[in-house]
Scaffold this active site. Structure first.
Site, PDB file in Angstrom:
ATOM      1  N   HIS A 171      -2.101   3.431  -1.737  1.00  0.00           N
ATOM      2  CA  HIS A 171      -2.968   4.602  -1.588  1.00  0.00           C
ATOM      3  C   HIS A 171      -3.111   4.956  -0.120  1.00  0.00           C
ATOM      4  CE1 HIS A 171      -5.839   1.303  -1.136  1.00  0.00           C
ATOM      5  NE2 HIS A 171      -6.804   2.129  -0.779  1.00  0.00           N
TER       6      HIS A 171
ATOM      7  N   HIS B 110      -5.620   5.150   2.148  1.00  0.00           N
ATOM      8  CA  HIS B 110      -6.611   4.656   3.118  1.00  0.00           C
ATOM      9  C   HIS B 110      -5.923   4.013   4.337  1.00  0.00           C
ATOM     10  CE1 HIS B 110     -10.046   4.525  -0.052  1.00  0.00           C
ATOM     11  NE2 HIS B 110      -9.942   5.700   0.541  1.00  0.00           N
TER      12      HIS B 110
ATOM     13  N   ASP C 151      -6.470   1.468   6.128  1.00  0.00           N
ATOM     14  CA  ASP C 151      -6.202   0.028   6.157  1.00  0.00           C
ATOM     15  C   ASP C 151      -5.050  -0.354   5.221  1.00  0.00           C
ATOM     16  OD1 ASP C 151      -8.035   0.665   4.024  1.00  0.00           O
ATOM     17  OD2 ASP C 151      -8.433  -1.470   3.767  1.00  0.00           O
ATOM     18  N   HIS C 152      -4.326   0.669   4.711  1.00  0.00           N
ATOM     19  CA  HIS C 152      -3.140   0.427   3.873  1.00  0.00           C
ATOM     20  C   HIS C 152      -1.903   1.142   4.413  1.00  0.00           C
ATOM     21  CE1 HIS C 152      -5.561  -1.483   0.624  1.00  0.00           C
ATOM     22  NE2 HIS C 152      -6.499  -0.832   1.294  1.00  0.00           N
TER      23      HIS C 152
ATOM     24  N   HIS D 175     -10.218   4.192  -7.549  1.00  0.00           N
ATOM     25  CA  HIS D 175     -10.618   3.928  -6.149  1.00  0.00           C
ATOM     26  C   HIS D 175     -10.303   5.173  -5.321  1.00  0.00           C
ATOM     27  CE1 HIS D 175     -11.158   1.757  -2.389  1.00  0.00           C
ATOM     28  NE2 HIS D 175      -9.920   2.044  -2.029  1.00  0.00           N
TER      29      HIS D 175
ATOM     30  N   ASP E 160      -6.175  -1.688  -3.865  1.00  0.00           N
ATOM     31  CA  ASP E 160      -7.628  -1.769  -3.998  1.00  0.00           C
ATOM     32  C   ASP E 160      -8.111  -1.412  -5.403  1.00  0.00           C
ATOM     33  OD1 ASP E 160      -7.644  -2.419  -1.340  1.00  0.00           O
ATOM     34  OD2 ASP E 160      -8.660  -0.588  -0.654  1.00  0.00           O
TER      35      ASP E 160
ATOM     36  N   HIS F  20      -7.149  -7.192  -0.450  1.00  0.00           N
ATOM     37  CA  HIS F  20      -8.276  -7.699   0.354  1.00  0.00           C
ATOM     38  C   HIS F  20      -8.703  -9.087  -0.090  1.00  0.00           C
ATOM     39  CE1 HIS F  20      -9.363  -4.011   2.593  1.00  0.00           C
ATOM     40  NE2 HIS F  20      -8.941  -3.375   1.503  1.00  0.00           N
TER      41      HIS F  20
HETATM   42 FE    FE Z   1      -8.541  -1.243   1.411  1.00  0.00          FE
HETATM   43 ZN    ZN Z   2      -8.822   1.540  -0.116  1.00  0.00          ZN
END
Ligand code: FE
Ligand code: ZN
Length: 254
Positions: free
Chosen positions: A55, A57, A59-60, A113, A132, A170
């Protein structure tokens, strides 16, 4: 064999490197940052062939641009996230397949999410890269989707073979465990799992991956049919999706 390397980055993210030694192809799943991926590639003498994003975001996808610049890899992500996954090359949708050498993964749409969230399921390798959507004893927050959507997505993951390894993005395991215990304190499998997780974490080891079987036995978001969970939420006669929504709501402020 599909070799899987887990790289802990940022405060609690995992990047996965997948390598097929026959073809030499290598994929990075959700590279939050580029540097640790480049270092591991160098250490192993591997060339990066693909990035698999679950996805959009940061942090990905944070390492997308630098990794593509450094390696010329192809970036694969959801067609729904076409305009927000940096430098995406190949857009995929529910049911499509991607390959890393001879290893093939099915793309499963798991909106909830985010609206464009997808997961990569390598059936022959018993491995699910679920970003996530699903965590060990937990699930993702509802940022762009409804509880109904995420619940539907999790129904699909629940039905995967019990031995499937769950590689989530995570390390939220210990916090998730505390919540799970708060809604199902008498679950013996949960107590056993938590004891194991505490041992692993005390040694500095990841508590990820788990398996679908372990999640079915311990993850409250897979257990909305549990009488004990329903009783503690005062939701005895509610529909499964309503119990799920209530669990998600409680977890948000846990
Ligand atoms: Fe994340
Ligand atoms: Zn995420």
């Amino acid at each position: 064999m599909l070799e899987i390397i887990q790289i802990p980055v940022l405060s609690d993210n995992y990047i996965y490197l997948l390598h097929d030694s026959v073809s030499g192809e290598t994929a990075a799943v959700d590279p939050a940052v580029a540097e640790p991926v480049l270092a591991m590639l160098k250490q192993r003498d591997w060339q990066l062939t693909y990035i698999l994003n679950t996805h959009h975001h940061s942090d990905h996808v944070g390492g997308n641009l630098e990794l593509k610049h450094e390696t010329g890899c192809q970036i694969i992500g959801s067609a729904k996230d076409k305009h927000r996954i940096p430098a995406i090359d190949r857009c995929v949708s529910e049911g499509e397949r991607i390959t890393v050498g001879s290893h093939s993964a099915q793309v499963i749409d798991t909106a909830g999410h985010t609206s464009g969230h997808i997961v990569y399921y390598f059936a022959e390798d018993n491995a699910l890269f679920c970003g996530d959507t699903l965590f060990v004893m937990g699930c993702g927050r509802l940022f762009e989707g409804s509880a109904e959507q995420l619940w539907q997505s999790l129904q699909t993951l629940k039905a995967l073979p019990a031995e499937t390894r769950v590689y989530c993005a995570h390390e939220y395991t210990e916090n998730n465990a505390r919540f799970a215990l708060s809604v199902e304190s008498a679950n013996l499998a949960l107590h056993n799992k938590i004891a194991l997780v505490q041992q692993q974490r005390a040694k500095g080891l990841p508590a990820v991956p788990s398996t679908i079987a372990e999640e079915l036995a311990t993850n409250p978001f897979f257990r909305e049919d549990s009488t004990a969970i329903r009783a503690s939420l005062h939701c005895m006669d509610n529909k499964p999706v309503e119990v799920f929504a209530e669990l998600r709501r409680l977890k948000d402020s846990f």
